[in-house]
Design a protein around this motif. Structure first.
Motif, PDB file in Angstrom:
ATOM      1  N   ARG A 138       0.628   4.025  -2.921  1.00  0.00           N
ATOM      2  CA  ARG A 138       0.342   5.439  -2.633  1.00  0.00           C
ATOM      3  C   ARG A 138       1.403   6.337  -3.279  1.00  0.00           C
ATOM      4  NH1 ARG A 138       0.035   4.929   2.228  1.00  0.00           N
ATOM      5  NH2 ARG A 138      -2.193   5.207   2.682  1.00  0.00           N
TER       6      ARG A 138
ATOM      7  N   LYS B 282       0.832  -1.210   0.000  1.00  0.00           N
ATOM      8  CA  LYS B 282       0.000   0.000   0.000  1.00  0.00           C
ATOM      9  C   LYS B 282       0.862   1.254   0.000  1.00  0.00           C
ATOM     10  CE  LYS B 282      -2.630  -0.969   3.560  1.00  0.00           C
ATOM     11  NZ  LYS B 282      -3.737  -0.876   4.537  1.00  0.00           N
TER      12      LYS B 282
ATOM     13  N   PRO C  79      -4.514   8.837  -4.652  1.00  0.00           N
ATOM     14  CA  PRO C  79      -4.248   7.456  -4.210  1.00  0.00           C
ATOM     15  C   PRO C  79      -5.442   6.789  -3.525  1.00  0.00           C
ATOM     16  CG  PRO C  79      -2.525   8.979  -3.459  1.00  0.00           C
ATOM     17  CD  PRO C  79      -3.669   9.811  -3.948  1.00  0.00           C
ATOM     18  N   GLN C  80      -6.353   7.572  -2.928  1.00  0.00           N
ATOM     19  CA  GLN C  80      -7.404   6.979  -2.110  1.00  0.00           C
ATOM     20  C   GLN C  80      -8.301   6.002  -2.865  1.00  0.00           C
ATOM     21  OE1 GLN C  80      -5.846   7.802   1.038  1.00  0.00           O
ATOM     22  NE2 GLN C  80      -7.928   7.018   1.286  1.00  0.00           N
TER      23      GLN C  80
ATOM     24  N   LEU D  87      -6.403   2.774  -3.239  1.00  0.00           N
ATOM     25  CA  LEU D  87      -6.255   2.073  -1.968  1.00  0.00           C
ATOM     26  C   LEU D  87      -7.569   1.443  -1.530  1.00  0.00           C
ATOM     27  CD1 LEU D  87      -4.000   4.658  -0.092  1.00  0.00           C
ATOM     28  CD2 LEU D  87      -3.309   2.424  -0.960  1.00  0.00           C
TER      29      LEU D  87
ATOM     30  N   GLU E 104       3.694   6.033   4.246  1.00  0.00           N
ATOM     31  CA  GLU E 104       4.713   6.041   3.199  1.00  0.00           C
ATOM     32  C   GLU E 104       5.562   4.765   3.290  1.00  0.00           C
ATOM     33  OE1 GLU E 104       5.283   8.277   0.836  1.00  0.00           O
ATOM     34  OE2 GLU E 104       3.766   9.731   1.422  1.00  0.00           O
TER      35      GLU E 104
END
Length: 260
Positions: free
Chosen positions: A56, A52, A66-67, A70, A209
């Motif tokens: 991102r 993930k 990115p949401q 994800l 991150e």
């Protein structure tokens, strides 16, 4: 099965005229990690938090939000769990009652039995009467044909059987000769990374991150919140870097992990 995540990343990269190598260099990633994201081979990263994090970073570098990607990643894994949970439930496993067969099936069965009986009686009546004792038969029975034995091949395989083609060997996974470190931040932390004696990175990194670093001899990392950071070195998960809020300095080498 493709979820559309990789296709979205690949399309965005190609629309911007960027190559895999270009993106990998900007993100300090290996190019095979970029291809793994576009092919949705998330198992390459060795853990969900690393996958993930790279997802991102890659989406943000391409100017994507990115949401949604994800959320699609979470839905895909959640759907698999939901499917497994429904298999053993009593509501879905209860058998439905069977209906009685239609009456015409019985008439079909009777007809089949009658036809079979008539065929059997006809076969008895059409047989020839065997010759009586002392009488020569009109024709001599044919002499039995002796079959010549077939020679088996020397390699032990059956004659006429083709040998199966060998399956192609899978391509070996790319390896790195030095030290490869992945840092995944579950919580925000300040960090300073020194690679082979030179400072390569120093700043506060937000949670979520994932940062990769490579060195020939060692990667030295100083953390301001050791408990909020997870690490891999050459594909092996490090058990713990320290407690939450603890300041530590860790040295990663090909031989293992040491606390400075």
């Amino acid at each position: 099965m493709s979820t559309g995540i990789g296709e979205s990343l690949r399309t965005a990269r190609e629309d911007r005229g960027r190559s895999v190598e270009d993106v990998a260099q900007v993100l300090r990633m290996r190019s095979d990690y970029v291809r793994a994201l576009e092919d949705e081979r998330f198992e390459v990263f060795g853990g969900e938090i690393y996958a993930k994090g790279f997802l991102r970073n890659y989406a943000a570098e391409l100017g994507l939000d990115p949401q949604p990607l994800l959320e699609q990643y979470r839905r895909e894994h959640g759907d698999q769990l939901a499917t497994v949970g429904l298999v053993g439930s009593s509501a879905t496993s209860r058998p439905s009652p069977r209906s009685a067969p239609p009456p015409w099936i019985a008439w079909v069965l009777v007809a089949v039995v009658v036809i079979a009986g008539l065929a059997f009686i006809g076969s008895l009546g059409s047989g020839r009467t065997p010759p009586q004792a002392g009488q020569d038969p009109t024709t001599a029975p044919p002499a039995p044909v002796q079959e010549e034995p077939t020679e088996e091949p020397e390699d032990g395989t059956d004659a006429g059987e083709e040998e199966p083609e060998p399956e192609p060997e899978p391509e070996p996974e790319p390896t790195f000769d030095g030290v490869e470190v992945l840092l995944a931040l579950e919580e925000s932390s300040w960090m300073r990374v020194t690679i082979d004696g030179s400072i390569a990175f120093e700043q506060t990194v937000p949670a979520g991150e994932t940062l990769p670093f490579e060195g020939q001899d060692e990667v030295r990392v100083r953390l301001g919140n050791a408990g909020g950071v997870r690490a891999q070195v050459n594909g092996e998960e490090v058990e713990s870097l320290g407690a939450r809020g603890q300041v530590v300095e860790v040295v990663f080498t090909a031989d293992g992990v040491e606390t400075a």
